[in-house]
Design a protein around this motif. Structure first.
Motif, PDB file in Angstrom:
ATOM      1  N   ALA A  69       5.505   8.171   4.310  1.00 28.92           N
ATOM      2  CA  ALA A  69       5.852   6.926   3.627  1.00 28.92           C
ATOM      3  C   ALA A  69       6.460   7.199   2.254  1.00 28.92           C
ATOM      4  CB  ALA A  69       4.611   6.046   3.487  1.00 28.92           C
ATOM      5  N   ARG A  73      10.172   6.111   1.102  1.00 29.06           N
ATOM      6  CA  ARG A  73      10.413   5.226  -0.037  1.00 29.06           C
ATOM      7  C   ARG A  73      11.327   5.893  -1.070  1.00 29.06           C
ATOM      8  NH1 ARG A  73       8.401   0.256  -2.095  1.00 29.06           N
ATOM      9  NH2 ARG A  73      10.016  -0.261  -3.619  1.00 29.06           N
ATOM     10  N   ALA A 297       4.834   3.283  -2.286  1.00 30.55           N
ATOM     11  CA  ALA A 297       4.607   3.580  -0.871  1.00 30.55           C
ATOM     12  C   ALA A 297       3.124   3.674  -0.559  1.00 30.55           C
ATOM     13  CB  ALA A 297       5.310   4.883  -0.499  1.00 30.55           C
TER      14      ALA A 297
END
Length: 445
Positions: A69, A73, A297
């Motif tokens: 993640a 991001r 994130a």
């Protein structure tokens, strides 16, 4: 009867989350405790069973999802994800964006776990949705279906690889035969499912915090070379380790180092460090800006990780409650084709336990004594078990919750989408295996 307990627990969970609107994390833990009591797990042991389930699931997924993640991001906030998305649009055109997602997902998904590949590709899918204005499921669902097919059908993914070892099947032949089944079946469902009326009626929004909402001008975005290099960096590391492991059985410090670097958490950690530099100081963004992207994130992932962990607790309660042993005892006396039996046992275990890994390992143990006298090819039986393990993904499958949360669906919507596509994939996969077995017998191979 254990299967009745499983069925009732699923219905109660759906009631808590749909009618009473209870948070998914709390609902899963509450149902897990209830099932543990009914299944006769001593009360004093229940907290440990829940903790083991959460710890095992989070231990497997937290590093992967968290690091993935952050990479996604950082790429999104720098414009790298949009650069890749724009390039895919230029190459395939808006009309063929689903084909672009299927091709990309299958190439990456051959060697990467579903969760890892999902986390890497989903920012690109989100960006394509934002740029084109398309329905999130129209773009994202083909990606998920293609990745599910690769992960569940083929070695070197853990389930099929473990079964191949049990059956003494050739991993290379299993992969070779499996590709002829997985690619057409996966592509067919990936392109068909988003076109079904009940899927098209859903129009979920992109979850907040997982992707940048800014639209970049061309001169603001990093170059395509760096964008693709960073996106494919973990793929190369993980795929390289998988190919090396398949190609040799030698033990050496070099091979241990390759396996270490190619493990998903380490590969993603190295990718994050590369992304921080490539899309930070290298293009004039400060480290504080990049750090803010990482923090955003993590905040967006908090509830997703909690729900996935609670799904692991629910799964562990079912395993510790003896559901898999009960199914094994019931199916021991069934006299049907080894390939069909292998698929059926894996599918039943998948429904009951949610864990594809437990399903394939248990099913392989039941089928192994029958394999020698059945005349079935070991590789085909491996694929049958693997196909069975993808069926009926629902609320006791932690992967179900990852899918639900990332695509911002209700529980009922996720069941309509994911449970149906995994079941159809499984059934078509079995049909492909039976056809391939017939062809091999016809050719005397």
């Amino acid at each position: 009867m254990p299967l009745v307990v499983v069925g009732i627990s699923v219905l109660v969970l759906l009631l808590l989350m749909t009618r009473l609107k209870l948070n998914g994390f709390a609902a899963l833990l509450l149902v897990a405790v209830g099932v543990a009591v009914v299944q006769g797990i001593p009360v004093k042991e229940i907290p440990d069973v829940l903790s083991e389930g959460i710890g095992g699931q989070i231990g497997d997924t937290m590093l992967t999802i968290g690091l993935g993640a952050m990479v996604g991001r950082v790429m999104g906030d720098s414009g790298a994800a949009q650069r890749i998305a724009d390039t895919l649009l230029d190459a395939f055109g808006p009309r063929w964006v689903q084909v672009a997602m299927v091709v990309t997902s299958m190439l990456i998904g051959v060697t990467m776990f579903y969760e890892v590949a999902f986390i890497i590709i989903v920012p690109i899918a989100f960006t394509l949705v934002r740029v084109t204005g398309a329905n999130l499921l129209w773009v994202g669902l083909p990606m998920s279906i293609a990745l599910s097919t690769m992960h569940s059908f083929l070695p070197p993914h853990p389930g099929p690889t473990a079964v191949a070892a049990t059956f003494h099947a050739s991993v290379g032949l299993t992969l070779f035969y499996g590709l002829f089944i997985a690619v057409p079946v996966g592509a067919l469902i990936a392109l068909l499912w988003p076109r079904l009326p009940f899927i098209k009626a859903m129009n979920p929004a992109i979850p907040q915090g997982l992707v940048s909402e800014r639209v970049f001008d061309d001169e603001e975005m990093p170059g395509l070379g760096w964008s693709v290099f960073v996106a494919l960096f973990p793929v190369v590391l993980i795929a390289g380790a998988a190919v090396t492991d398949m190609a040799t059985s030698d033990e050496s410090p070099f091979l241990h180092s390759v396996a270490f670097i190619g493990s998903a958490p380490i590969a993603l950690l190295l990718t994050l460090l590369l992304a921080i530099w490539a899309f930070g100081p290298r293009i004039g963004r400060s480290l504080s800006e990049v750090s803010a992207s990482c923090s955003s994130a993590v905040k967006a992932m908090a509830m997703i990780l909690l729900v996935i962990g609670a799904g692991g607790a629910f799964k562990n309660v079912l395993v510790e409650g003896g559901v898999s042993d009960y199914i094994k005892d019931v199916t021991d006396s069934w006299s049907i084709s080894a390939i069909v039996l292998a698929w059926l046992i894996a599918a039943i275990l998948r429904v009951a336990l949610g864990s594809a890994t437990v399903a394939v390992v248990t099913a392989s143990g039941v089928v192994l004594p029958l394999l020698a006298g059945s005349g079935a090819h070991a590789e085909m039986t491996v694929l049958a078990v693997s196909c069975g393990s993808i069926a009926f993904s629902h609320v006791n499958d932690p992967g179900f919750w990852l899918f639900k949360e990332y695509f911002n669906l209700s529980v009922i919507q996720a069941i309509k989408v994911r449970t149906t596509y995994t079941t159809v994939l499984s059934v078509l996969g079995l049909g492909g295996v039976l056809a391939a077995e017939w062809a091999l017998d016809l050719l005397n191979l």
